[in-house]
Enzyme design. Sequence first.
Site, short mmCIF file in Angstrom:
data_model
loop_
_atom_site.label_atom_id
_atom_site.label_comp_id
_atom_site.label_asym_id
_atom_site.label_seq_id
_atom_site.Cartn_x
_atom_site.Cartn_y
_atom_site.Cartn_z
N ASP A 126 -1.57 5.17 -5.67
CA ASP A 126 -1.86 4.34 -4.50
C ASP A 126 -1.98 2.87 -4.90
O ASP A 126 -3.00 2.45 -5.45
CB ASP A 126 -3.16 4.82 -3.84
CG ASP A 126 -3.51 4.04 -2.59
OD1 ASP A 126 -2.65 3.27 -2.11
OD2 ASP A 126 -4.62 4.22 -2.08
N ASP B 24 0.82 -1.20 0.00
CA ASP B 24 0.00 0.00 0.00
C ASP B 24 0.86 1.26 0.00
O ASP B 24 1.39 1.66 1.04
CB ASP B 24 -0.93 -0.01 1.22
CG ASP B 24 -1.85 1.19 1.25
OD1 ASP B 24 -2.01 1.85 0.21
OD2 ASP B 24 -2.43 1.47 2.32
#
Length: 529
Positions: A331, A121
């Site tokens: 992201d 992440d």
Amino acid sequence: MAVRAILFLLWACLFVNGSLSLTLSSKLVHRFSEEAMAVWESRSGNNASLKPWPKRNSLNYFQLLLQSDLKRQRLKLGSKYEHLFPSEGSQTLFFGNELDWLHYTWIDIGTPNVSFMVALDAGSDLLWVPCDCIQCAPLSASYYDTLDRDLNEYSPSLSRTGKQLSCSHQLCKSTTNCKGPEEPCPYIVQYKSDDTASSGFLIEDVLHLKSASKNSTPSSVQASVVFGCGRKQSGGYLEGAAPDGVMGLGPGEISVPSVLAKAGMIQNSFSLCFDDNGSGRILFGDQGNLAQHSTPFLHTAGKYVTYSVGVERFCVGNTCIKQTGFQALVDSGSSFTYVPTEVYKKIVFEFDKQVNATRINLQQSSWKYCYNVSSWELLSIPTIKLMFPLNQSFLVHKPVFSESLNQKYTIFCLTLLRTDDDYGVIGQNFMVGYRMVFDRENLKLGWSNANCEDNGNGKGVNPTPSNNGSTSQLPTSEQQSIPNTHAVAPATARNSPSKSSVAASRQIPLLLCLTSSLLLLMRLLILSC
């Protein structure tokens, strides 16, 4: 008279340059010579006697010289290892919808080491794993269709190298919830998905890694990291997303890339590479290659708190749509890509206009632009391209998701979603087929076409970009601005000067002389006024 003097001076300059050789020299002084010691004593005053001067050719003399060389080489190289990756390998794992379309990798933590399959992440900073669980996702492999081994849970009491982080530690940010400075530091991370969070307390322990370089086999490396003992999870983390934890790769000082770079172990950069077959790689310290495209990260109030970039416009097919620029968060923890509503409307309108297939409504799908095409129809799906500043283009290799219903029909959907926010998110689905480089040292995002096949030692990312998809070339100025810190070792950078460099050196006295003449002329003109 003044003019005559100037002309004479100019003639003298040319004569000296053409007939005489002008030599500029300076004296070299050894850092441990008597002359250097005299200068050092004059600057140090009464404190000079506090540091003994090494005796020439003594053991201490050579040790100090060696220490100086090593220090300079560390400054030159900037890091201890070229690349680092998790001890179980640099490869990433993809399980599709079962584990929420995210990419994962296995990491080992603690002594003895315990393995965790964590989601990657880049949109958050903290590494956390399930730990002394109060409320965690199922960890048995039998609960999932695609796992071949059980997931694990961390326990601080079972690791010889693990210790709780106190509220007085500089990385503890939740001091308002602390009863005292020596209390365990609590944490809570809330994610954008509805009611998705992880909470517990912070732990310091070792992360097991391996090093990779061009001329050596991988070696084991242990790095001290701070991570979350995730006692309680909620929302998506109980429903299939990241059941065994998350590795935050963001720019915050607590993230794993930040810790490794601050310790001088790697260059302050890392890369992610995702293939369309589900494989991928992660490499800490990777700054990409000279042929990659790049765009700068954007800051917020002077701080780089996320990996944000500026998209100037979207292109569908050969049409670049006006007023489709926005700021986007890059992201890898987001499965799909989101754009602001007004931008979304313009993109899907143009996409639907160019598709030669019948649009259908899939009620259970979040994707609104889906199509049904028969096997005999000639399918034409328009390309999707993001344009960044300086004409840097990012061609999306997989803008659609397709599935064959039977031998006669196939459905496909544009995997683009809209958000009510004024910024967008570039998710994993748009990163497929690229080596994405998060160059935190130079504050830019880089990308190049690459396959991510492993060759067994962690250097699985192909350093040479392939030509599948993007035909635009990187500007020459961009290529030249990227330093190659590993091109020549300091001890071998002793090439003979070229003819051009010798010729240039001969012009220096002439330039100095001409400059002096012009200054004198200006002064005389001012005085005459």
